[in-house]
Design a protein around this motif. Structure first.
Motif, PDB file in Angstrom:
ATOM      1  N   VAL A  19       0.810  -1.214   0.000  1.00 23.45           N
ATOM      2  CA  VAL A  19       0.000   0.000   0.000  1.00 23.45           C
ATOM      3  C   VAL A  19       0.845   1.267   0.000  1.00 23.45           C
ATOM      4  N   ALA A  20       2.075   1.170   0.454  1.00 24.59           N
ATOM      5  CA  ALA A  20       2.927   2.351   0.501  1.00 24.59           C
ATOM      6  C   ALA A  20       3.676   2.494  -0.811  1.00 24.59           C
ATOM      7  N   ILE A  21       3.619   3.676  -1.345  1.00 26.76           N
ATOM      8  CA  ILE A  21       4.273   3.953  -2.614  1.00 26.76           C
ATOM      9  C   ILE A  21       5.267   5.088  -2.381  1.00 26.76           C
ATOM     10  N   GLY A  22       6.533   4.828  -2.615  1.00 25.29           N
ATOM     11  CA  GLY A  22       7.548   5.875  -2.532  1.00 25.29           C
ATOM     12  C   GLY A  22       7.608   6.592  -3.862  1.00 25.29           C
ATOM     13  N   LEU A  23       7.269   7.853  -3.850  1.00 23.07           N
ATOM     14  CA  LEU A  23       7.118   8.570  -5.110  1.00 23.07           C
ATOM     15  C   LEU A  23       8.218   9.602  -5.310  1.00 23.07           C
ATOM     16  N   THR A  24       9.014   9.378  -6.334  1.00 20.39           N
ATOM     17  CA  THR A  24      10.014  10.375  -6.716  1.00 20.39           C
ATOM     18  C   THR A  24       9.802  10.820  -8.156  1.00 20.39           C
ATOM     19  N   GLU A  25       9.266   9.939  -8.985  1.00 21.78           N
ATOM     20  CA  GLU A  25       9.148  10.248 -10.417  1.00 21.78           C
ATOM     21  C   GLU A  25       7.957  11.167 -10.719  1.00 21.78           C
ATOM     22  N   GLU A  26       6.836  10.942 -10.034  1.00 20.16           N
ATOM     23  CA  GLU A  26       5.666  11.756 -10.325  1.00 20.16           C
ATOM     24  C   GLU A  26       5.879  13.185  -9.839  1.00 20.16           C
ATOM     25  N   ARG A  27       5.295  14.110 -10.547  1.00 19.24           N
ATOM     26  CA  ARG A  27       5.412  15.519 -10.166  1.00 19.24           C
ATOM     27  C   ARG A  27       4.327  15.848  -9.145  1.00 19.24           C
ATOM     28  N   LEU A  28       4.586  15.494  -7.899  1.00 20.14           N
ATOM     29  CA  LEU A  28       3.603  15.715  -6.846  1.00 20.14           C
ATOM     30  C   LEU A  28       3.857  17.008  -6.086  1.00 20.14           C
ATOM     31  N   VAL A  29       5.089  17.461  -6.089  1.00 23.08           N
ATOM     32  CA  VAL A  29       5.434  18.709  -5.407  1.00 23.08           C
ATOM     33  C   VAL A  29       6.003  19.669  -6.450  1.00 23.08           C
ATOM     34  N   TYR A  30       5.456  20.877  -6.461  1.00 22.06           N
ATOM     35  CA  TYR A  30       5.936  21.911  -7.364  1.00 22.06           C
ATOM     36  C   TYR A  30       6.919  22.805  -6.599  1.00 22.06           C
ATOM     37  N   ALA A  31       7.934  23.280  -7.301  1.00 25.18           N
ATOM     38  CA  ALA A  31       8.954  24.087  -6.633  1.00 25.18           C
ATOM     39  C   ALA A  31       9.502  25.144  -7.570  1.00 25.18           C
ATOM     40  N   ALA A  57       1.400  21.652  -4.599  1.00 22.18           N
ATOM     41  CA  ALA A  57       1.412  20.197  -4.729  1.00 22.18           C
ATOM     42  C   ALA A  57       0.280  19.739  -5.635  1.00 22.18           C
ATOM     43  N   ASN A  58       0.481  18.598  -6.264  1.00 20.53           N
ATOM     44  CA  ASN A  58      -0.545  17.981  -7.099  1.00 20.53           C
ATOM     45  C   ASN A  58      -1.471  17.182  -6.179  1.00 20.53           C
TER      46      ASN A  58
END
Length: 181
Positions: A19-31, A57-58
């Protein structure tokens, strides 16, 4: 590898399915790229390279992941409008996310605000404003103050990963509760 990977693995070890997804590729945080900072040693402004400040954030995608039964574990990586990846302060990313979500819990190795060698169970917002913490905890307290002043949150918890469930599922947490009133 790191704390986020460990958290993803720990959650998945105890879940009936991953259930836990480590997310680095998706653009979830805008900066955006961090501003140059003044260096008193050189008397110049210094470019911090790929350091960024989170701007949003997305949350639509994060809500979608949650609705699918996932637990998104976000790295403090932000994406600028030109596609550049920036390393952002995790507390500042949390502050951006706190604007959208109902609970805001800060996980630290220590698991709370320390005063005189012990974890303080509870602080009011006024007590937090008078804090004397430095370095990493100082940034966390300053972030919590802004979250409590600028969002719907009435309280924020600082907890350790080991005591997270106790914080979520009982009235007797092990960390520090910082509340508005």
């Amino acid at each position: 590898k790191g704390p986020n990977s460990e958290l993803v693995n720990a959650i998945n070890r105890h879940a009936s399915h991953e259930v836990a997804i480590g997310l680095t590729e998706e653009r979830l945080v805008y900066a955006k790229k961090a501003e140059k900072v003044y260096d008193p040693l050189t008397n110049e402004f210094v470019d911090l390279g790929f350091v960024g400040e989170p701007t949003g954030a997305n949350t639509r995608r994060i809500h979608q992941l949650l609705e699918q039964g996932n637990i998104p574990i976000l790295w403090s990586i932000g994406h600028s409008s030109d596609g550049q990846i920036h390393n952002c302060n995790a507390d500042h990313v949390g502050e951006v996310l706190a604007q959208e979500f109902d609970q805001y819990i800060i996980l630290t190795k220590i698991g709370g605000y320390i005063r005189d060698g012990s974890i303080v169970k509870e602080l009011t917002l006024d007590e937090a404003r008078a804090h004397t913490a430095d370095s990493g905890m100082g940034v966390k307290i300053e972030t919590i103050i802004r979250v409590l002043e600028n969002t719907k949150h009435k309280s924020v918890v600082i907890a350790s990963p080991q005591n997270l469930l106790r914080e979520l599922l009982s009235n007797d947490g092990m960390g520090t509760l910082i509340r508005k009133v």
